[in-house]
Write a protein that holds these residues in place. Sequence first.
Motif, PDB file in Angstrom:
ATOM      1  N   ARG A  98       0.844  -1.198   0.000  1.00  0.00           N
ATOM      2  CA  ARG A  98       0.000   0.000   0.000  1.00  0.00           C
ATOM      3  C   ARG A  98       0.877   1.244   0.000  1.00  0.00           C
ATOM      4  N   VAL A  99       0.454   2.242  -0.723  1.00  0.00           N
ATOM      5  CA  VAL A  99       1.159   3.526  -0.707  1.00  0.00           C
ATOM      6  C   VAL A  99       0.128   4.635  -0.492  1.00  0.00           C
ATOM      7  N   ARG A 100       0.596   5.786  -0.002  1.00  0.00           N
ATOM      8  CA  ARG A 100      -0.255   6.979   0.064  1.00  0.00           C
ATOM      9  C   ARG A 100       0.265   7.993  -0.944  1.00  0.00           C
ATOM     10  N   VAL A 101      -0.660   8.655  -1.610  1.00  0.00           N
ATOM     11  CA  VAL A 101      -0.305   9.603  -2.660  1.00  0.00           C
ATOM     12  C   VAL A 101      -0.989  10.925  -2.363  1.00  0.00           C
ATOM     13  N   SER A 102      -0.262  12.028  -2.497  1.00  0.00           N
ATOM     14  CA  SER A 102      -0.885  13.337  -2.359  1.00  0.00           C
ATOM     15  C   SER A 102      -0.227  14.314  -3.328  1.00  0.00           C
ATOM     16  N   ASN A 103      -0.864  15.448  -3.449  1.00  0.00           N
ATOM     17  CA  ASN A 103      -0.349  16.512  -4.311  1.00  0.00           C
ATOM     18  C   ASN A 103       0.982  17.038  -3.766  1.00  0.00           C
ATOM     19  N   ASP A 104       1.885  17.456  -4.635  1.00  0.00           N
ATOM     20  CA  ASP A 104       3.207  17.879  -4.166  1.00  0.00           C
ATOM     21  C   ASP A 104       3.157  19.151  -3.312  1.00  0.00           C
ATOM     22  N   ALA A 105       2.216  20.038  -3.592  1.00  0.00           N
ATOM     23  CA  ALA A 105       2.096  21.225  -2.732  1.00  0.00           C
ATOM     24  C   ALA A 105       1.591  20.835  -1.344  1.00  0.00           C
ATOM     25  N   ASN A 106       0.672  19.863  -1.280  1.00  0.00           N
ATOM     26  CA  ASN A 106       0.235  19.367   0.023  1.00  0.00           C
ATOM     27  C   ASN A 106       1.407  18.794   0.802  1.00  0.00           C
ATOM     28  N   CYS A 107       2.271  18.043   0.110  1.00  0.00           N
ATOM     29  CA  CYS A 107       3.442  17.451   0.773  1.00  0.00           C
ATOM     30  C   CYS A 107       4.370  18.540   1.301  1.00  0.00           C
ATOM     31  N   PHE A 108       4.547  19.599   0.514  1.00  0.00           N
ATOM     32  CA  PHE A 108       5.352  20.740   0.955  1.00  0.00           C
ATOM     33  C   PHE A 108       4.802  21.314   2.259  1.00  0.00           C
ATOM     34  N   VAL A 109       3.499  21.540   2.323  1.00  0.00           N
ATOM     35  CA  VAL A 109       2.903  22.143   3.523  1.00  0.00           C
ATOM     36  C   VAL A 109       3.010  21.183   4.708  1.00  0.00           C
ATOM     37  N   LEU A 110       2.786  19.898   4.443  1.00  0.00           N
ATOM     38  CA  LEU A 110       2.878  18.903   5.521  1.00  0.00           C
ATOM     39  C   LEU A 110       4.280  18.866   6.109  1.00  0.00           C
ATOM     40  N   SER A 111       5.289  18.948   5.248  1.00  0.00           N
ATOM     41  CA  SER A 111       6.674  18.961   5.724  1.00  0.00           C
ATOM     42  C   SER A 111       6.934  20.163   6.623  1.00  0.00           C
ATOM     43  N   GLU A 112       6.519  21.328   6.181  1.00  0.00           N
ATOM     44  CA  GLU A 112       6.770  22.538   6.962  1.00  0.00           C
ATOM     45  C   GLU A 112       5.954  22.550   8.257  1.00  0.00           C
ATOM     46  N   ALA A 113       4.747  21.936   8.216  1.00  0.00           N
ATOM     47  CA  ALA A 113       3.907  21.886   9.419  1.00  0.00           C
ATOM     48  C   ALA A 113       4.426  20.853  10.413  1.00  0.00           C
ATOM     49  N   THR A 114       5.094  19.816   9.920  1.00  0.00           N
ATOM     50  CA  THR A 114       5.543  18.738  10.804  1.00  0.00           C
ATOM     51  C   THR A 114       6.816  19.125  11.551  1.00  0.00           C
ATOM     52  N   ASP A 115       7.853  19.516  10.819  1.00  0.00           N
ATOM     53  CA  ASP A 115       9.106  19.873  11.509  1.00  0.00           C
ATOM     54  C   ASP A 115       9.824  21.014  10.796  1.00  0.00           C
ATOM     55  N   GLY A 116       9.049  21.876  10.166  1.00  0.00           N
ATOM     56  CA  GLY A 116       9.649  22.998   9.439  1.00  0.00           C
ATOM     57  C   GLY A 116       9.244  24.332  10.018  1.00  0.00           C
TER      58      GLY A 116
END
Length: 303
Positions: A98-116
């Motif tokens: 199984r994999v999870r897929v999301s939009n690249d801009a969503n991934c950018f925001v998730l990265s910054e929200a998690t530890d950015g």
Amino acid sequence: MRIGIDLGGTKIEGIALERAGVLVRRRVAAPRGDYDATIIAVRDLITAIQKDTGRAGTIGIGIPGAISAKTGVVKNANSTWLNGKPFQHDLERALGRRVRVSNDANCFVLSEATDGAAAGAQTVFGVIIGTGTGGGIVIDGRVLEGHHRIAGEWGHNPLPWPAVEELPGPACYCGAFGCIETFLSGPGLVRTYAGLNGGQDDADAAEIAARAGAGDAAASQALAMYEGRLARALASIINVIDPDIIVLGGGLSNIKRLYTNVPAIWKPFVFSDTADTPLVGARHGDSSGVRGAAWLWQEGEHE
Ligand SMILES: [Zn+2]
């Protein structure tokens, strides 16, 4: 261990991430125009990362588009060979996982929200301003995907509170005129500058910022117009989701004056007695996309 893959138009980047940091980083050229080769390249990249680390991990993928909630195929991808293809299904079959897929801009925001730059904030809006203006929303550490998986996609809304001379606005590839993206992308800034500079479009966004800093009148005016438009576009976001912080990524996020000028300009457009939303630049730069893909699986989550 979390594996993150950033599927770009020219390269595919992969990392293995743990709480302690990045374990492995790999990058291959994207097989442009070839869907089947893209599936194989992503599969092989994941296999190589697992071989490097000697471990298996959860797998998250950032793509330049979205998986249609209705049909399961990719839509809105500027890597057009992905459009109309059941990417997630085909990749899961190739991997047997199984994999999870999301939009690249969503991934950018998730990265910054998690530890950015937005770590600890509850509601985060983020934008990648570069060749386009992709946006995303993260709430409580999770991507808000939305009913059609387009949440945060503000780029093809019309520029808000337009001046007469901003109408109808430039033609956009989506078929409309005056989309936010036509003004706020890198090419949009270059077009504005050329319009003030006798049609000369000999400078990219970074060069325009440098010329403005050196006192070039047309470059200064172009950047001031850009700041006014970015302020109005972000004020409309503040009025709808009222994020705790807004993060900018992409090439134009390196223009430092945006972070002081834009929040000063948006105040009269924000429907509030105070307007003090922090506007910050990304901490992880170009790595945010691949890091956020890895964070699509949170700590303690398993397949
Ligand atoms: Zn458009």
